[in-house]
Write a protein that holds these residues in place. Structure first.
Motif, PDB file in Angstrom:
ATOM      1  N   VAL A 165      -4.433 -14.236 -10.790  1.00  0.00           N
ATOM      2  CA  VAL A 165      -5.013 -13.763  -9.534  1.00  0.00           C
ATOM      3  C   VAL A 165      -6.453 -14.252  -9.408  1.00  0.00           C
ATOM      4  CG1 VAL A 165      -5.747 -11.711  -8.255  1.00  0.00           C
ATOM      5  CG2 VAL A 165      -3.499 -11.760  -9.349  1.00  0.00           C
ATOM      6  N   HIS A 166      -7.190 -14.234 -10.518  1.00  0.00           N
ATOM      7  CA  HIS A 166      -8.579 -14.708 -10.529  1.00  0.00           C
ATOM      8  C   HIS A 166      -8.670 -16.153 -10.041  1.00  0.00           C
ATOM      9  CE1 HIS A 166     -12.736 -15.063 -12.064  1.00  0.00           C
ATOM     10  NE2 HIS A 166     -12.368 -16.274 -12.481  1.00  0.00           N
ATOM     11  N   ASP A 197      -9.173  -9.532 -16.210  1.00  0.00           N
ATOM     12  CA  ASP A 197      -8.643 -10.870 -16.451  1.00  0.00           C
ATOM     13  C   ASP A 197      -9.299 -11.451 -17.697  1.00  0.00           C
ATOM     14  OD1 ASP A 197     -11.023 -12.730 -15.580  1.00  0.00           O
ATOM     15  OD2 ASP A 197     -10.856 -11.202 -14.013  1.00  0.00           O
ATOM     16  N   PRO A 203      -1.704 -14.675  -5.401  1.00  0.00           N
ATOM     17  CA  PRO A 203      -1.775 -13.462  -4.569  1.00  0.00           C
ATOM     18  C   PRO A 203      -1.707 -12.211  -5.420  1.00  0.00           C
ATOM     19  CG  PRO A 203       0.406 -14.459  -4.422  1.00  0.00           C
ATOM     20  CD  PRO A 203      -0.454 -15.429  -5.182  1.00  0.00           C
ATOM     21  N   GLU A 204      -2.411 -11.156  -5.009  1.00  0.00           N
ATOM     22  CA  GLU A 204      -2.426  -9.915  -5.771  1.00  0.00           C
ATOM     23  C   GLU A 204      -1.052  -9.258  -5.826  1.00  0.00           C
ATOM     24  OE1 GLU A 204      -5.442  -7.220  -4.606  1.00  0.00           O
ATOM     25  OE2 GLU A 204      -7.092  -8.602  -5.022  1.00  0.00           O
ATOM     26  N   SER A 205      -0.144  -9.679  -4.984  1.00  0.00           N
ATOM     27  CA  SER A 205       1.201  -9.092  -4.979  1.00  0.00           C
ATOM     28  C   SER A 205       1.931  -9.299  -6.297  1.00  0.00           C
ATOM     29  CB  SER A 205       2.027  -9.681  -3.836  1.00  0.00           C
ATOM     30  OG  SER A 205       2.156 -11.088  -3.975  1.00  0.00           O
ATOM     31  N   LEU A 246       0.918  -8.621  -9.107  1.00  0.00           N
ATOM     32  CA  LEU A 246       0.614  -7.490  -9.974  1.00  0.00           C
ATOM     33  C   LEU A 246       1.535  -6.302  -9.687  1.00  0.00           C
ATOM     34  CD1 LEU A 246      -3.289  -7.578  -9.752  1.00  0.00           C
ATOM     35  CD2 LEU A 246      -1.832  -8.620 -11.508  1.00  0.00           C
ATOM     36  N   VAL A 247       2.167  -6.318  -8.520  1.00  0.00           N
ATOM     37  CA  VAL A 247       2.974  -5.187  -8.069  1.00  0.00           C
ATOM     38  C   VAL A 247       4.461  -5.523  -7.991  1.00  0.00           C
ATOM     39  CG1 VAL A 247       3.346  -3.570  -6.153  1.00  0.00           C
ATOM     40  CG2 VAL A 247       1.018  -4.253  -6.781  1.00  0.00           C
ATOM     41  N   ASP A 292       0.837  -1.192   0.000  1.00  0.00           N
ATOM     42  CA  ASP A 292       0.000   0.000   0.000  1.00  0.00           C
ATOM     43  C   ASP A 292       0.881   1.254   0.000  1.00  0.00           C
ATOM     44  OD1 ASP A 292      -2.409  -1.431   0.015  1.00  0.00           O
ATOM     45  OD2 ASP A 292      -2.277  -1.744   2.186  1.00  0.00           O
ATOM     46  N   MET A 316      -1.604 -11.974 -15.845  1.00  0.00           N
ATOM     47  CA  MET A 316      -1.368 -11.852 -14.402  1.00  0.00           C
ATOM     48  C   MET A 316      -2.690 -11.768 -13.640  1.00  0.00           C
ATOM     49  SD  MET A 316       1.949 -11.880 -14.271  1.00  0.00           S
ATOM     50  CE  MET A 316       2.857 -10.969 -13.044  1.00  0.00           C
ATOM     51  N   LYS A 317      -3.633 -10.994 -14.175  1.00  0.00           N
ATOM     52  CA  LYS A 317      -4.919 -10.859 -13.486  1.00  0.00           C
ATOM     53  C   LYS A 317      -5.734 -12.145 -13.564  1.00  0.00           C
ATOM     54  CE  LYS A 317      -5.217  -5.846 -13.902  1.00  0.00           C
ATOM     55  NZ  LYS A 317      -5.980  -4.674 -14.406  1.00  0.00           N
ATOM     56  N   THR A 318      -5.540 -12.912 -14.624  1.00  0.00           N
ATOM     57  CA  THR A 318      -6.202 -14.217 -14.711  1.00  0.00           C
ATOM     58  C   THR A 318      -5.648 -15.168 -13.656  1.00  0.00           C
ATOM     59  OG1 THR A 318      -6.562 -13.920 -17.088  1.00  0.00           O
ATOM     60  CG2 THR A 318      -6.713 -16.162 -16.231  1.00  0.00           C
TER      61      THR A 318
END
Length: 691
Positions: A297-298, A184, A302-304, A306-307, A96, A293-295
């Motif tokens: 996560v779907h 995604d 972990p959402e990490s 993406l970052v 964050d 990447m979002k797929t």
């Protein structure tokens, strides 16, 4: 890690006998050279006059594009290279907006009071750790997107400061309109069907535009051969767009190594058991990579990822993710055939109309069956050697491709932490600390002078680099034949192992293949097999891996029979790995290791252990296909994709290739008429995988 930015001359002649060098690379039994030679070692990143014309043109266009912003108070401002000192950052797992990051943002905006900036107006899109020795202090480096509308709503006093904000190449960028859908893959395909008025979002009927080739209620049937990243993503696109799910075959191409599957074949492909690295060279911010990447996560990643600047899943996280992926495909009606082997293609008039399969768990010679399909997507991996032979039996064009071979080096992870972080090494705490477990990436380009055949056996240049670096990992077996040894590395998500390993490889080409009398379309495959068989003989059988200390390898000797501990679980045996490859490859590896030690002092260590052999860095062949339709140029109805076809190098690029291919196949079957490039951008290929 630092990479020199200038050309460095590397003397290639016998050292002065009075200098007592630490290591000598030349075989003492061979004659010494009377004339000094020079190898040019170039940096991986070109700057100034060293840039290619295409790179200069791209940079010039980028400068030109930043000269004017239509409306500074609309859209998004992307702020890059925001460095937050380690002592002001909560650590690697915090994604964050921290107070320390707000201070760096305030400096860019020239806003006087950082604490007045609302964190809600900023989104962290990239975070990485930089502990290079040239820095005054280690820091986390951020890329942040600033929502101007939200910022002005929450803090109107920033208006004057935004009005004075100007774009700067690589630092400040204004984005007026976000491109297309950035969701995604499931969302992208379903949005398309909603917009086209499809009757169902679960593939129970095709969209209204239909296809003249499939009249009435019949929907096209597709076989997806292989369930690695390219196969899974192609299958997902096709299933979501309305291909008859009951007849899609995600055929798990497995082999027998005494087992029914191994580290190269099966659900998820080789990447499942190779660390789950999501680094890529085809554009982290591209629409296609973000969709992949979002797929992930779907389906449970972990959402990490993406970052994180170096996103990594780990084998332990990949297994449940793949289960979720499979269950979703099954909910669409996809039939997944475990333990099913594709023995042949069914070809009629140069058109692939199906596949011949057998149950690999049955020993009967009469258990094969022919299955008819409207299209066959060939998504086998780079180790599917019998598939290559099968394609040749149909007179398909297979083009030999360059790749790289070498050895896998293993150090104690604490040593790598110390080399990279110095006093910060204590902050790692086996992956649970404030800073990430230390890794490295090194590359050297060796250029031999014309006529210097003693160095390169006919080739004039060779790249040596680290590949698939696994901090806190272990060495694993990736052989697909009991009489051959091939290895790789992997890590779990925490990277808590006491070892760090990476392949050290040198590029090889057709000249190297010819030197060993390997010719024909599968010359690269035979080249791989030659060294895998040699490694198996050196190990003595039973999948024991031959090893050698780095210090012995550098001096062309085997001084000890006891070796440092290894993470490889099936046993190791001390061997003369310096005799495994032809001399020119061995010398290239030795020279590069020496230069890596200058870059990472302590890399050459008595505790560092080389393992043999690493040969499958990328596919040894490429299967020609149409660049627009993805269809084979040799057989209609066949769609070769992914790493095994020579169009990808790693999990992400393979998934991207499968995704684009899925849309191309769907378009050929009349199930998709949109412009996928308007959403995901133009397709890019990543045939090399330099991790």
């Amino acid at each position: 890690m630092s990479i020199p930015s200038k050309l460095l001359p590397l003397p290639y002649c016998p050292p002065n006998p009075n200098t007592n060098p630490k290591f000598r690379f030349l075989n003492p039994k061979r004659p010494l050279y009377c004339q000094p030679k020079t190898l040019q070692i170039q940096c991986a990143k070109r700057t100034g006059k060293q840039r290619y014309p295409s790179e200069k043109k791209k940079l010039k266009l980028k400068h030109k594009a930043l000269t004017h912003v239509n409306d500074k108070f609309q859209g998004i401002w992307r702020l890059s290279k925001l460095g937050v000192p380690l002592h002001l950052d909560p650590g690697k797992d915090f994604l964050d907006v921290s107070e320390g990051l707000l201070q760096e943002i305030a400096k860019v905006l020239k806003f006087p009071v950082a604490s007045m900036l609302p964190p809600e107006a900023f989104l962290v899109v990239r975070k990485s750790f930089d502990a290079r020795k040239v820095l005054k202090e280690p820091k986390f480096v951020y890329t942040v997107e600033m929502d101007v509308h939200k910022l002005l709503t929450l803090e109107p006093r920033t208006w004057d400061f935004i009005s004075r904000l100007e774009p700067k190449v690589g630092l400040i960028e204004h984005i007026e309109h976000m491109r297309g859908s950035s969701g995604d893959l499931v969302s992208i395909t379903r949005d398309y069907k909603i917009n086209k008025g499809a009757e169902s979002i679960k593939g129970e009927s095709i969209s209204k535009e239909g296809s003249d080739d499939f009249p009435g209620s019949r929907r096209p049937k597709v076989a997806v051969v292989g369930s690695g990243p390219s196969g899974l993503f192609a299958c997902l696109v096709l299933a979501e767009l309305g291909v008859d799910g009951r007849d899609i075959g995600a055929l798990m191409v497995r082999r027998i190594l005494q087992l029914e599957s191994n580290f190269c074949f099966g659900e998820g492909g080789a990447g499942t058991w190779s660390d789950g690295k999501l680094v890529t060279r085809i554009g982290r911010n591209s629409g296609s990579v973000l969709a992949v990447m979002k797929t992930l996560v779907h389906f449970g990643a972990p959402e990490s990822i993406l970052v994180d600047g170096k996103p990594h899943l780990g084998t332990d996280r990949l297994i449940p993710l793949l289960r979720n992926f499979r269950q979703h495909l099954e909910s669409l009606g996809v039939t997944i055939r475990f333990g099913t082997k594709v023995d042949d293609l069914v070809v009629e008039d140069a058109n692939v109309v199906g596949v011949e399969v057998s149950d690999s768990r049955e020993k009967s010679e009469h258990n094969s069956q022919k299955l008819r399909y409207d299209a066959v997507v060939l998504a086998v991996g780079h180790s599917a050697r019998d598939a290559y032979q099968m394609l040749l039996s149909h007179n398909m064009d297979l083009v030999p491709k360059d790749f790289a071979v070498g050895l896998r080096i293993e150090h104690p992870q604490e040593l790598i932490n110390s080399i990279q972080y110095s006093s910060l090494a204590a902050e790692v705490h086996k992956g649970r600390g404030k800073v990430p477990v230390a890794d490295y990436k090194v590359v050297k380009y060796l250029q031999g002078e014309d006529g210097d055949t003693s160095f390169d056996s006919g080739a004039t240049s060779r790249s040596c680099y680290s590949f698939c670096m696994c901090p806190g990992g272990q060495v694993v077996l990736t052989s697909t034949n009991p009489s051959e040894i091939c290895i790789n590395g992997m890590s779990f998500s925490r990277r808590a192992s006491r070892w760090a390993n990476a392949a050290l490889v040198a590029t090889v080409s057709s000249k190297d293949f010819e030197a060993l009398n390997c010719d024909g379309p599968l010359a690269g495959v035979e080249f791989q097999r030659e060294f895998e068989r040699r490694a198996a003989m050196m190990g003595g059988g039973n999948f024991v891996v031959p090893v050698q200390t780095v210090t012995d390898f550098m001096e062309n000797k085997l001084s000890v029979t006891s070796v440092p501990p290894s993470s490889y679980r099936l046993g190791v045996k001390a061997a003369n790995l310096h005799e495994l490859f032809p001399l020119h490859i061995t010398k290239a590896l030795q020279h590069s290791i020496s230069m890596f030690d200058e870059e990472l002092p302590g890399f050459i260590s008595k505790d560092a252990l080389l393992h043999g052999v690493e040969t499958r860095t990328s596919s040894p062949i490429q299967i020609p296909r149409n660049s627009d339709t993805y269809e084979s140029t040799s057989l209609r109805g066949l769609y070769p994709i992914g790493e095994g076809a020579g169009y990808a190098g790693g999990i992400v690029s393979a998934a991207v290739d499968g995704m684009y291919a899925g849309f191309a196949v769907a378009k050929s079957l009349g199930l998709y008429s949109g412009d996928i490039e308007s959403i995901l951008g133009k397709a890019q290929y990543g045939g090399w995988a330099k991790y």
